[in-house]
Design a protein around this motif. Structure first.
Motif, short mmCIF file in Angstrom:
data_model
loop_
_atom_site.label_atom_id
_atom_site.label_comp_id
_atom_site.label_asym_id
_atom_site.label_seq_id
_atom_site.Cartn_x
_atom_site.Cartn_y
_atom_site.Cartn_z
N ASN A 191 11.08 18.03 21.54
CA ASN A 191 11.65 18.21 20.30
C ASN A 191 11.74 17.09 19.25
OD1 ASN A 191 13.57 20.19 19.00
ND2 ASN A 191 15.01 18.74 19.10
N SER A 192 12.08 15.92 19.91
CA SER A 192 12.44 14.65 19.04
C SER A 192 10.97 14.30 18.27
CB SER A 192 12.93 13.73 19.50
OG SER A 192 12.08 13.07 20.77
N LEU A 193 9.72 14.45 19.34
CA LEU A 193 8.60 14.21 18.86
C LEU A 193 7.82 15.44 17.91
CD1 LEU A 193 7.11 12.55 22.20
CD2 LEU A 193 7.99 11.29 19.87
N GLY A 194 8.62 16.48 18.02
CA GLY A 194 7.83 17.73 17.27
C GLY A 194 6.81 18.08 17.85
N THR A 195 6.37 17.89 19.09
CA THR A 195 5.23 18.21 19.62
C THR A 195 4.96 19.68 20.25
OG1 THR A 195 5.90 17.41 21.82
CG2 THR A 195 4.57 15.81 20.45
N GLY A 196 6.07 20.56 20.02
CA GLY A 196 6.00 21.76 20.75
C GLY A 196 6.41 22.08 22.26
N GLU A 197 5.59 21.13 22.88
CA GLU A 197 5.60 21.03 24.18
C GLU A 197 4.83 19.71 24.54
OE1 GLU A 197 7.09 22.56 28.10
OE2 GLU A 197 7.67 22.72 26.09
N ASP A 243 -3.90 22.43 20.63
CA ASP A 243 -3.36 21.15 21.12
C ASP A 243 -3.46 20.24 20.02
OD1 ASP A 243 -2.77 21.65 24.12
OD2 ASP A 243 -4.84 22.14 23.73
N GLU A 244 -2.75 19.16 19.94
CA GLU A 244 -2.92 17.97 19.15
C GLU A 244 -2.71 16.67 19.83
OE1 GLU A 244 0.21 18.33 16.29
OE2 GLU A 244 1.81 18.23 17.46
N ILE A 245 -3.41 15.63 19.57
CA ILE A 245 -3.01 14.42 20.25
C ILE A 245 -2.16 13.68 19.19
CG2 ILE A 245 -4.43 12.27 20.54
CD1 ILE A 245 -7.07 13.82 20.59
N VAL A 246 -1.01 13.12 19.72
CA VAL A 246 0.28 12.71 19.17
C VAL A 246 0.16 11.26 19.60
CG1 VAL A 246 2.69 12.64 18.47
CG2 VAL A 246 1.07 14.75 19.16
N GLU A 247 0.23 10.30 18.57
CA GLU A 247 0.59 8.99 18.75
C GLU A 247 2.02 8.69 18.28
OE1 GLU A 247 -0.84 4.22 17.32
OE2 GLU A 247 -2.11 6.13 17.25
N PHE A 248 2.99 7.89 19.01
CA PHE A 248 4.29 7.62 18.63
C PHE A 248 4.72 6.21 19.19
CE2 PHE A 248 4.62 9.73 22.55
CZ PHE A 248 5.67 9.00 23.40
N GLN A 260 8.86 7.26 16.85
CA GLN A 260 8.38 7.68 15.39
C GLN A 260 6.89 8.15 15.75
OE1 GLN A 260 8.57 4.74 12.47
NE2 GLN A 260 7.50 6.11 10.92
N VAL A 261 6.56 9.13 15.31
CA VAL A 261 5.34 9.72 15.09
C VAL A 261 4.57 9.07 14.11
CG1 VAL A 261 3.73 11.73 15.28
CG2 VAL A 261 5.73 11.94 16.48
N VAL A 262 3.29 8.48 14.51
CA VAL A 262 2.50 7.62 13.30
C VAL A 262 1.20 8.57 13.17
CG1 VAL A 262 3.59 5.57 13.93
CG2 VAL A 262 1.54 6.40 15.30
N SER A 263 0.68 9.48 14.14
CA SER A 263 -0.69 10.06 13.93
C SER A 263 -0.77 11.40 14.71
CB SER A 263 -1.68 9.09 14.47
OG SER A 263 -3.03 9.94 14.43
#
Length: 225
Positions: free
Chosen positions: A17-23, A61-66, A71-74
């Motif tokens: 939830n905090s990263l906004g990644t869905g899951e 899917d999405e690749i998430v860097e934080f 803080q999500v940066v990419s």
């Protein structure tokens, strides 16, 4: 995602939830800059599937860097990289992997299950289980650099992908898991085989070497029980 000490005490924690990644799922790696990379999901309603222009709620899917601070940066979204109409194996697409998350039937399209950081150039090697491909992606431009897999004849969206040519015999991966970079630059992975059109279906560890100049891939070793 939790960081714990050897006694099991939680040191840090990040939530989907905090990263906004869905899951968040499958993967969490630490980069040399101290940031982290995980996998998240994105659901879109897409029409135009056979037969007869069918619409589906499709999960990619999405690749998430934080950062360590959360803080999500990419974000690299697979809907912007791969072809949502490319379905190598329909039973996996229709499995409903994410039904419990969304509360209705979903199509499991890309099913990323691994991200590997390549220290030689700072880019990512990614495994897409349901696409039957392992690919390298440029972290800055989000362009495909090479793909281990094959062009699907029933779709045009992958016609310009930079597929590596398999030389010297062997097999391309199918529904693979856990790619890793070996010290010599080769890739070892677990090839699971369910969508490959042959019997018997056999899982196997396999090592591939890649020649980016010739755009070829070679199966160096494999083992089947």
């Amino acid at each position: 995602i939790k960081e714990v000490d050897p006694l099991g005490n939680v040191v840090r924690m990040w939530t989907s939830n905090s990263l906004g990644t869905g899951e968040s799922h499958h993967e969490i790696i630490e980069l040399p800059n101290g940031n982290f990379v995980t996998l998240g999901i994105d659901m879109r309603e897409i029409s135009g599937y056979p037969p007869g222009n069918v619409s589906y709620k499709v999960v990619g899917d999405e690749i998430v860097e934080f950062t360590p601070a959360g803080q999500v940066v990419s974000r690299i979204n697979m809907f912007d990289v791969l072809d949502p109409y490319r379905i190598p194996y329909w039973p996996s697409f229709d499995f409903g992997q994410w039904d419990t998350v969304y509360g209705f039937h979903t199509q499991d399209w890309s099913h990323l299950n691994a991200v590997v950081y390549d220290p030689s150039d700072g880019n990512f090697i990614v495994s897409s289980r349901n696409q039957d491909v392992v690919f390298k992606i440029d972290r800055q431009t989000h362009e495909l650099m090479w793909v281990i897999g094959e062009d699907q004849p029933d779709t045009t969206g992958d016609d310009d992908w930079p597929f590596l040519t398999l030389e010297g015999g062997g097999l391309l991966p199918s529904h693979q898991h856990a790619p890793q970079l070996l010290p010599d630059g080769r890739i070892v992975l677990y090839d699971n085989d369910p969508s490959r059109p042959r019997l018997p279906h056999e899982s196997r560890p396999v090592i591939y070497s890649i020649d980016t100049n010739a755009m070829t891939v070679h199966e160096d070793w494999a083992w089947v029980d």
